[in-house]
Motif scaffolding. Structure first.
Motif, PDB file in Angstrom:
ATOM      1  N   THR A 172       6.616  -4.346   6.301  1.00 43.31           N
ATOM      2  CA  THR A 172       5.696  -4.690   5.224  1.00 43.31           C
ATOM      3  C   THR A 172       6.093  -3.938   3.965  1.00 43.31           C
ATOM      4  O   THR A 172       6.796  -2.924   4.001  1.00 43.31           O
ATOM      5  N   GLY A 178      -3.384  -6.093   2.599  1.00 41.59           N
ATOM      6  CA  GLY A 178      -2.923  -6.162   1.225  1.00 41.59           C
ATOM      7  C   GLY A 178      -1.428  -6.186   1.034  1.00 41.59           C
ATOM      8  O   GLY A 178      -0.958  -6.383  -0.087  1.00 41.59           O
ATOM      9  N   GLN A 179      -0.651  -5.958   2.094  1.00 36.69           N
ATOM     10  CA  GLN A 179       0.793  -5.922   1.948  1.00 36.69           C
ATOM     11  C   GLN A 179       1.420  -7.245   2.372  1.00 36.69           C
ATOM     12  O   GLN A 179       0.779  -8.066   3.014  1.00 36.69           O
ATOM     13  N   SER A 209       3.755  -0.382   6.613  1.00 36.53           N
ATOM     14  CA  SER A 209       3.349   0.538   5.550  1.00 36.53           C
ATOM     15  C   SER A 209       4.288   1.751   5.478  1.00 36.53           C
ATOM     16  O   SER A 209       3.838   2.891   5.325  1.00 36.53           O
ATOM     17  N   TYR A 240       6.323  -0.597  -5.523  1.00 34.47           N
ATOM     18  CA  TYR A 240       6.067  -2.031  -5.592  1.00 34.47           C
ATOM     19  C   TYR A 240       7.383  -2.756  -5.889  1.00 34.47           C
ATOM     20  O   TYR A 240       8.038  -2.464  -6.894  1.00 34.47           O
ATOM     21  N   SER A 277       6.364   0.642   1.650  1.00 28.62           N
ATOM     22  CA  SER A 277       5.423   0.760   0.533  1.00 28.62           C
ATOM     23  C   SER A 277       5.378   2.180  -0.012  1.00 28.62           C
ATOM     24  O   SER A 277       4.857   2.418  -1.102  1.00 28.62           O
ATOM     25  N   ASP A 287       3.685   5.496  -3.941  1.00 27.75           N
ATOM     26  CA  ASP A 287       3.470   4.053  -3.786  1.00 27.75           C
ATOM     27  C   ASP A 287       4.512   3.293  -4.606  1.00 27.75           C
ATOM     28  O   ASP A 287       4.637   3.512  -5.816  1.00 27.75           O
ATOM     29  N   MET A 306       0.978  -8.699  -8.650  1.00 31.30           N
ATOM     30  CA  MET A 306       0.512  -7.313  -8.695  1.00 31.30           C
ATOM     31  C   MET A 306       0.848  -6.719 -10.060  1.00 31.30           C
ATOM     32  O   MET A 306       2.008  -6.682 -10.449  1.00 31.30           O
ATOM     33  N   ASP A 348       4.670  -3.422  -0.476  1.00 30.07           N
ATOM     34  CA  ASP A 348       3.762  -3.776  -1.570  1.00 30.07           C
ATOM     35  C   ASP A 348       4.524  -4.672  -2.530  1.00 30.07           C
ATOM     36  O   ASP A 348       5.527  -4.257  -3.119  1.00 30.07           O
ATOM     37  N   ARG A 349       4.036  -5.898  -2.693  1.00 32.04           N
ATOM     38  CA  ARG A 349       4.787  -6.910  -3.433  1.00 32.04           C
ATOM     39  C   ARG A 349       4.278  -7.051  -4.858  1.00 32.04           C
ATOM     40  O   ARG A 349       3.082  -7.070  -5.123  1.00 32.04           O
ATOM     41  N   THR A 350       5.229  -7.157  -5.770  1.00 33.05           N
ATOM     42  CA  THR A 350       4.950  -7.584  -7.131  1.00 33.05           C
ATOM     43  C   THR A 350       6.020  -8.596  -7.496  1.00 33.05           C
ATOM     44  O   THR A 350       7.164  -8.480  -7.066  1.00 33.05           O
TER      45      THR A 350
END
Length: 256
Positions: free
Chosen positions: A196, A242-243, A166, A213, A169, A211, A1, A198-200
């Motif tokens: 869950t 997407g997560q 979510s 990451y 995130s 948001d 990401m 948001d992964r980077t």
């Protein structure tokens, strides 16, 4: 990401999607206003949810259409069912929203075994409407407004499944750490906590205060510091969402 907060990324994105510039500027202006009015993250994000819920409860929980709301709720439910969810399980749904997945859990679980918590009064009122629309009142779900993730009002070793979709995130690291600091107390010895994020695997970053990451290793290490075992759920990656997902257990508890 990629780093979505970087000026270079935002410039490239604007060139590719000029029609979305106006929406981003409105989000930026709202963020600036809410930052001044609300210093703490919970108060800030509660105000975000209030504004989003005014447009519609399904949009507030991130579903652009009713069909996507139904589809993502089914995805969450099916995943836990495939991982052994039983009617006798006692489920805590963190950030339950308007019961996108929650109504399916309530319908499936034994009466009284669903607990949903959220920071937004508006979204919990919408959750009550979902209960009524689905005629699930007799299942006696618990819906509770909270201002933190200490779970102080909940009993020790009670929940066999804790679920947060979510939520992280949209959470800074201190909020995630607070949750991990306390979730082990309320987990049954063989229970698990799925969340869950948001992964980077590059630079960790945030976009506005909405948001966030994170690298997988950051969250796994954070859980370990709180005496918990954390496993990255590879099978979730294959699903259309997407997560990413991590499963946390008490050390020596149920494995993934």
């Amino acid at each position: 990401m990629p780093n979505r907060a970087s000026p270079a990324y935002q410039a490239r994105y604007a060139l590719r999607h000029p029609g979305r510039i106006g929406n981003h500027l409105r989000r930026w202006a709202r963020d600036a206003q809410l930052r001044l009015a609300h210093r703490g993250h919970v108060a800030y994000y509660r105000a975000v949810m209030r504004a989003d819920a005014a447009r519609g409860a399904e949009a507030a929980v991130g579903s652009k259409t009713h069909e996507s709301w139904l589809r993502l709720g089914q995805l969450q439910f099916d995943y836990l069912l495939d991982h052994g969810l039983k009617p006798a399980d006692r489920v805590l749904d963190i950030g339950c929203g308007n019961l996108r997945a929650g109504w399916r859990f309530i319908e499936y679980l034994d009466t009284g075994n669903y607990y949903g918590i959220d920071i937004s009064p508006e979204i919990l009122l919408a959750a009550q409407e979902t209960l009524t629309d689905r005629s699930l009142q007799a299942k006696l779900p618990h819906l509770t407004l909270v201002s933190d993730l200490t779970f102080a009002f909940l009993p020790d070793e009670h929940f066999t499944v804790v679920h947060a979709h979510s939520v992280f995130s949209h959470s800074p690291l201190e909020v995630i750490d607070e949750c991990l600091m306390h979730v082990g107390r309320i987990l049954a010895p063989d229970g698990f906590f799925d969340f869950t994020f948001d992964r980077t695997e590059e630079v960790e970053h945030q976009v506005l205060r909405e948001d966030f990451y994170y690298r997988t290793d950051t969250l796994v290490s954070l859980a370990a510091r709180r005496g918990l075992s954390a496993t990255f759920m590879d099978d979730w990656e294959a699903l259309p969402h997407g997560q990413s997902k991590i499963r946390v257990t008490r050390r020596g508890g149920r494995s993934a």
